[in-house]
Write an enzyme that holds these catalytic residues in place. Structure first.
Site, PDB file in Angstrom:
ATOM      1  N   ARG A 129      -8.907  38.304 -26.489  1.00 11.32           N
ATOM      2  CA  ARG A 129      -8.464  39.140 -25.367  1.00 11.32           C
ATOM      3  C   ARG A 129      -9.668  39.715 -24.605  1.00 11.32           C
ATOM      4  NH1 ARG A 129      -4.956  43.438 -27.948  1.00 11.32           N
ATOM      5  NH2 ARG A 129      -4.404  44.061 -25.843  1.00 11.32           N
TER       6      ARG A 129
ATOM      7  N   ARG B  74      -5.268  50.701 -33.383  1.00 10.97           N
ATOM      8  CA  ARG B  74      -4.091  51.124 -32.609  1.00 10.97           C
ATOM      9  C   ARG B  74      -2.786  50.817 -33.351  1.00 10.97           C
ATOM     10  NH1 ARG B  74      -3.624  49.481 -26.379  1.00 10.97           N
ATOM     11  NH2 ARG B  74      -3.534  47.342 -27.141  1.00 10.97           N
TER      12      ARG B  74
ATOM     13  N   LYS C 298      -5.718  52.609 -20.456  1.00  9.23           N
ATOM     14  CA  LYS C 298      -4.891  52.529 -19.246  1.00  9.23           C
ATOM     15  C   LYS C 298      -3.475  53.057 -19.509  1.00  9.23           C
ATOM     16  CE  LYS C 298      -5.321  48.036 -18.700  1.00  9.23           C
ATOM     17  NZ  LYS C 298      -6.096  47.640 -19.881  1.00  9.23           N
TER      18      LYS C 298
ATOM     19  N   ARG D 176      -4.721  40.764 -13.123  1.00  4.64           N
ATOM     20  CA  ARG D 176      -5.588  40.391 -14.244  1.00  4.64           C
ATOM     21  C   ARG D 176      -6.586  39.314 -13.838  1.00  4.64           C
ATOM     22  NH1 ARG D 176      -3.143  43.110 -18.720  1.00  4.64           N
ATOM     23  NH2 ARG D 176      -3.805  42.225 -20.687  1.00  4.64           N
TER      24      ARG D 176
ATOM     25  N   ARG E 291       0.726  46.018 -32.777  1.00  2.00           N
ATOM     26  CA  ARG E 291       1.055  44.928 -31.866  1.00  2.00           C
ATOM     27  C   ARG E 291       0.471  43.636 -32.427  1.00  2.00           C
ATOM     28  NH1 ARG E 291      -0.584  46.752 -25.813  1.00  2.00           N
ATOM     29  NH2 ARG E 291      -1.284  44.601 -25.817  1.00  2.00           N
TER      30      ARG E 291
END
Ligand code: AMP
Length: 221
Positions: free
Chosen positions: A173, A127, A13, A88, A162
């Site tokens: 998550r 990531r 996204k 969300r 992160r």
């Protein structure tokens, strides 16, 4: 352009939002980014949100809705917006509909970035984010040195992971996505707004399909 990018963490996204900003000049509104800014500034809200975010859970609707209301009131959002990571859950979607109704700016499309869970796990564990440019790398699929060349760091970025991309948080998550966010697929399908884009192709292919899905004029690309 007034759209929502819907999809699990790691579905691309943020990356696609950056391309849309460049092509169409509409702002990306990412509640994750707004919350991380509040954490970095050490505001009261940021301190409260950090523990929840680090655990991979959702921050209170009231906090996130307040941020969205404030952000949508800024002048650049009058041109349109790309909502990334918001809504969300169903309560947030209903609040958004009400807010946009008040602003006379209803959603035009909601794009589901469709991708398999096992691909997401690899994307999220790999990531890394450049501290200077904010550019997103992946140690498996697009390591430092991947095109385009960065003149700023000479392809030697200072990479950060992160806190919520740690392996032990990712599972939570994804679980939260399945339980709370995925029901939005049916919610927006029923509203006639849902478009589905396969998100496991290369970045440019996903972008082309995304533009087509939202009916964005190709001339602007
Ligand atoms: P993201 O960058 O979108 O993956 O968001 C990172 C974290 O910020 C999430 O795991 C949540 O803890 C929090 N967050 C972001 N957007 C929302 C939202 N719309 N509602 C609640 N929490 C959110």
């Amino acid at each position: 352009m007034r759209i929502v990018l819907l999809g699990a963490p790691g579905s691309g996204k943020g990356t696609q939002s950056q391309l849309l900003i460049k092509a169409y000049g509409v702002p990306q509104i990412s509640t994750g980014d707004l919350l991380r800014e509040a954490v970095a500034r050490g505001t009261e809200l940021g301190v409260r949100a950090k523990a929840v975010m680090d655990a991979g859970k959702l921050v209170d609707d009231s906090i996130v809705l307040g941020m969205i209301r404030e952000r949508l009131a800024q002048p650049d959002a009058a041109r349109g917006f790309i909502l990334d990571g918001f809504p969300r859950n169903i309560a947030q979607a209903e609040a958004l509909q009400k807010l946009l109704g008040e602003l006379g700016a209803p959603l035009e499309a909601v794009v589901l970035m469709d991708i398999e869970m096992d691909v997401l796990f690899k994307r999220l564990t790999g990531r890394r984010i450049c501290q200077d440019s904010g550019r997103v790398f992946n140690v498996f699929t697009s390591p430092p040195g991947s095109p385009p060349h960065c003149a700023r760091c000479n392809d030697m970025p200072r990479l950060l992971q992160r806190p919520d991309d740690r392996e032990e948080v990712i599972g939570k998550r994804l679980e939260v996505y399945e339980a709370q966010t995925k029901p939005l697929v049916d919610y927006y399908r029923a509203a006639g707004l849902l478009r589905i884009v396969a998100a496991d192709a290369d970045v440019q292919t996903v972008f082309d399909n995304l533009c087509r899905a939202v009916g964005a004029p190709p001339a602007a690309q």
